[in-house]
Design an enzyme around this catalytic site. Sequence first.
Site, PDB file in Angstrom:
ATOM      1  N   LYS A 129      -3.858  -6.724   8.075  1.00 49.86           N
ATOM      2  CA  LYS A 129      -2.663  -6.007   7.609  1.00 49.86           C
ATOM      3  C   LYS A 129      -1.682  -5.882   8.769  1.00 49.86           C
ATOM      4  O   LYS A 129      -2.087  -5.576   9.896  1.00 49.86           O
ATOM      5  CB  LYS A 129      -3.071  -4.617   7.097  1.00 49.86           C
ATOM      6  CG  LYS A 129      -1.938  -3.821   6.464  1.00 49.86           C
ATOM      7  CD  LYS A 129      -2.434  -2.502   5.872  1.00 49.86           C
ATOM      8  CE  LYS A 129      -1.308  -1.721   5.202  1.00 49.86           C
ATOM      9  NZ  LYS A 129      -1.762  -0.450   4.588  1.00 49.86           N
ATOM     10  N   SER A 143      -0.246   0.600  -0.215  1.00 46.59           N
ATOM     11  CA  SER A 143       0.580  -0.272   0.586  1.00 46.59           C
ATOM     12  C   SER A 143      -0.102  -1.570   1.019  1.00 46.59           C
ATOM     13  O   SER A 143       0.577  -2.504   1.421  1.00 46.59           O
ATOM     14  CB  SER A 143       1.033   0.471   1.854  1.00 46.59           C
ATOM     15  OG  SER A 143      -0.094   0.802   2.665  1.00 46.59           O
ATOM     16  N   SER A 164      -3.947   3.762  -0.014  1.00 41.56           N
ATOM     17  CA  SER A 164      -3.477   2.387   0.167  1.00 41.56           C
ATOM     18  C   SER A 164      -4.547   1.327   0.310  1.00 41.56           C
ATOM     19  O   SER A 164      -4.225   0.147   0.337  1.00 41.56           O
ATOM     20  CB  SER A 164      -2.549   2.303   1.375  1.00 41.56           C
ATOM     21  OG  SER A 164      -1.272   2.719   1.000  1.00 41.56           O
TER      22      SER A 164
HETATM   23  N1  GLN Z   1       1.207   5.401  -1.909  1.00 41.29           N
HETATM   24  C1  GLN Z   1       1.029   6.424  -0.920  1.00 41.29           C
HETATM   25  C2  GLN Z   1       2.308   6.656  -0.177  1.00 41.29           C
HETATM   26  O1  GLN Z   1       3.251   6.014  -0.475  1.00 41.29           O
HETATM   27  C3  GLN Z   1      -0.086   6.083  -0.003  1.00 41.29           C
HETATM   28  C4  GLN Z   1       0.274   5.110   1.043  1.00 41.29           C
HETATM   29  C5  GLN Z   1      -0.839   4.834   1.994  1.00 41.29           C
HETATM   30  O2  GLN Z   1      -1.986   5.216   1.748  1.00 41.29           O
HETATM   31  N2  GLN Z   1      -0.489   4.220   3.090  1.00 41.29           N
HETATM   32  O3  GLN Z   1       2.390   7.468   0.694  1.00 41.29           O
END
Ligand code: GLN
Length: 493
Positions: free
Chosen positions: A79, A159, A183
Site C-alpha cells: 500500500k 482505503s 480500511s
Molecule cells: N473509511 C474510514 C475513513 O474514511 C476508514 C479509513 C481507514 O481505515 N483508513 O476514515
Amino acid sequence: MTDLTTLGIAAIRDGVRDGQFKAREVAEAFNAKVAGARALNAFLVETPEHALAAADAADAARAAGETLKPLAGVPIGMKDLFATKGVATTAASKILEGFVPPYESTVSQNLWNAGAGMLGKLNLDQFAMGSSNETSAFGNVVSPWRRPNDTAPLAPGGSSGGSSTAVSAGLAPGATGTDTGGSIRQPAAFTGISGIKPTYGRCSRWGTIAFASSLDQAGPMARDVRDCAIMLEAMAGFDAKDATSLKLDVPNWEAALSADLKGRRVGVPKEYRVDGMPAEIEALWQQGIAWMRDAGAEIVEVSLPHTKYALPAYYIIAPAEASSNLARYDGVRYGLRELPEGAGLQDMYAATRAAGFGDEVKRRILIGTYVLSAGFYDAYYTQAQKVRTLIARDFERAFGECDVLLTPTAPSAAFALGEKQADPLAMYLNDVFTVPASLAGLPAMSVPGGLDKDGLPLGLQIIGKPLDEQGVLNAGLAIEQRAGFTARPQAWW
Ligand code: GLN
C-alpha cells in the site's frame, strides 16, 4: 504447468521450498499480471525489478542449501502509505508527488527481511481517508468485480482498494493494508478476500504515513486466513522507533491455526442489527452464526450499548488527529511546493496546501481544526474521547461473556463508483461495523461469507480480545472452511 498466479502465499512458499518451481518464475508471472491489469489502476508504481531481485535471492538461497526465510519467493503489493526507500511514496496525494523516501518503513522492512519481494506500490484513498478509493489524486481503483450483464464500475472499498483489487484480481498473492476505521476489513469484504487488523501496537507505525495515530494499524490482506497469519507474523513485532509499539514476541499464529471452536463462546452484539440493513446481510450473519455453532462454539447474545456513538466519535477523533498530522505538509520539507510570484511564507503554505490536498482531506482538516479549537474542544473532542472509553468498556464487558464477536463487516456489498461520492455522510455510514473495534484497538478480521443476489462478495467480521489474534484467525478459519468461498471475478480488464 499450473498458472502460478492462482497460488496463495502458503502454496508459493511451500512450492519454492520444495523445488516445484523457481521463485523467479513466480515473480515473472505476477509481474506480467500486474502489467496486464492497468485498467484497474490498482498500482501507482510498478516495481518488477524489486520482485525479481527478492526472487533471485530466494532461488540462490535454496541452491546453496540454506534454510529459506518465511516469505522467500513470495511477491506482494505494498500500500502506498508505507514509505519505501528509493521508491516514490505519495499516499495518493498530490502534496507528496515526487517524494522519494530516503528510508524504509518498519513494516515493509520486516517483510523484505522475511524474504518477500515488492510488485509495486498500491493505490489508495488519499491519506487513507475514504471507503471507496475515490479520493485518490491519481484516479480511483476499479474493482475487478462487476454485477452480471452490467459494466458499471464498482468500488473496491477503501482505503486499501488497490490492495483489495490486487489480491482479488490475482495480481498479488497478498498485500499490505492499513486500517484506521475499517480500511483493511471493508475492502476485503467488498472483493471477496480476507484481511486482519491486529491489536493496536502489534505492527509498528514507523514510516507509515500518519492519518490518525491513535487508530492507524497495519495488517495483511490475502486470499485466505492462513495466508493472513503468515504475512502478519512477518509484519508484526516490537519497534523501538514507535512509542506505541507493543514490546511482545510475535506468536506463531500459523502453527496454532485450528478451526475447532469447541468450548469457545461467540458473542453476537444486538446493537449491530441496524435500521435499514439489507435482508441479505442479516441472512449472511445468521449463516455465520450457524457455521460457528457447527464448529463447536456456543453462541451468546451480548450488548454493546454505546455502538451508535462510535461513528460520530470516530469522525471527530480521526479528523482531529489528521489535522494535526497533516500540518507537516507545508511545501517546505517534502513534496509539492507552490510559490506564487511575490509570495511570502504564509502564502506559500496556503497555496501549497490548497493545490496539494484533495477535497476529502481538506474536509477532514477543517473538521479536525474546528473540533480542536479553543471554544469547541470540550464540546467535541473531549466528549468524543469519553465516548471512546465507553465503547472500549462495552467490549471489555462483552468479553466477560464471550471469546470473540461475530458481525457483518459492512452494511452493504460493493456500491457503484460515484454512487456515494456526493454524500460524505452516506460514505461514512459504510464504516458503522468496523469503527468500534478500531476505537477500542481490538484485533478484527473480515473473511468472505458468500455472495449477494448480484453475485457480489459479502464479508463477516470477527472481533477479538486485545492480543487474541489467534482467536480471531481461528474463528475466521472455521467460517472459511464452511463458507467454501471460491468465487473470483471474471477478467474483463
Ligand atoms: N473509511 C474510514 C475513513 O474514511 C476508514 C479509513 C481507514 O481505515 N483508513 O476514515
